[in-house]
Write a protein that holds these residues in place. Structure first.
Motif, short mmCIF file in Angstrom:
data_model
loop_
_atom_site.label_atom_id
_atom_site.label_comp_id
_atom_site.label_asym_id
_atom_site.label_seq_id
_atom_site.Cartn_x
_atom_site.Cartn_y
_atom_site.Cartn_z
N ILE A 42 1.05 -2.63 0.71
CA ILE A 42 0.88 -3.77 1.60
C ILE A 42 -0.58 -4.20 1.64
O ILE A 42 -1.44 -3.45 2.11
N ALA A 43 -0.82 -5.40 1.14
CA ALA A 43 -2.17 -5.97 1.13
C ALA A 43 -2.08 -7.44 1.56
O ALA A 43 -2.55 -8.33 0.88
N THR A 44 -1.46 -7.64 2.67
CA THR A 44 -1.27 -8.97 3.25
C THR A 44 -2.28 -9.16 4.38
O THR A 44 -3.05 -8.23 4.68
N PRO A 45 -2.30 -10.31 5.04
CA PRO A 45 -3.20 -10.46 6.19
C PRO A 45 -2.98 -9.34 7.22
O PRO A 45 -1.85 -8.89 7.45
N HIS A 46 -4.06 -8.90 7.83
CA HIS A 46 -4.05 -7.75 8.74
C HIS A 46 -2.97 -7.84 9.81
O HIS A 46 -2.33 -6.83 10.14
N ALA A 47 -2.76 -9.01 10.37
CA ALA A 47 -1.80 -9.16 11.46
C ALA A 47 -0.37 -8.87 11.03
O ALA A 47 0.49 -8.68 11.88
N THR A 48 -0.11 -8.80 9.72
CA THR A 48 1.25 -8.53 9.23
C THR A 48 1.46 -7.07 8.83
O THR A 48 2.59 -6.67 8.54
#
Length: 139
Positions: free
Chosen positions: A75-81
């Motif tokens: 997982i390397a998505t925006p932090h909030a996700t």
């Protein structure tokens, strides 16, 4: 005899710079299968999958998590996700590697650590260099 798969199936969530680095690392390892990639932008997912020779780009997170050939989700998505995706991945029976930060606060980190009671494992971004070294046979 072991019940370990010949190659672990990987999915990458997110197509940013760090994801490109991880995908390149995975390409150097025999015991990995680059199954799929997902991005909020379908064109980016398609391009990333082609560039790094992943088997496919996924249209939805649900499709990623339902794929039985995927063992590990990066997982390397925006932090909030991160928390939502990590918990969903663990609950789907996947092993999880989360880029830092693991969550945006302590409550999210605790929720990921309990993983909905999953027996699967997770690691956070602080461990990425160690994991890359182990996966690539450098440790």
């Amino acid at each position: 005899m072991t019940d370990r798969p010949a190659a672990f199936g990987w999915a990458i969530l997110g197509t940013g710079t760090v994801s490109h680095s991880v995908a390149s690392d995975l390409s150097a390892v025999d015991a990995t299968r680059r199954v799929g990639v997902w991005s909020r932008d379908a064109e980016k997912a398609e391009s990333f999958a082609a560039m790094h020779r992943f088997e496919r780009a996924f249209d939805s997170i649900d499709d990623v998590l339902a794929a039985p050939v995927i063992d590990i989700v990066y997982i390397a998505t925006p932090h909030a996700t991160h928390a939502r995706l990590a918990i969903a991945s663990l609950e789907a029976g996947k092993h999880v590697l989360v880029e830092k930060p693991i969550g945006v606060n302590a409550d999210e980190a605790k929720a990921i650590a309990t993983g909905g009671g999953s027996e699967r494992s997770f690691r956070h971004g602080g461990d990425v260099d160690e994991i890359r070294a182990r996966v690539c046979g450098l440790a």
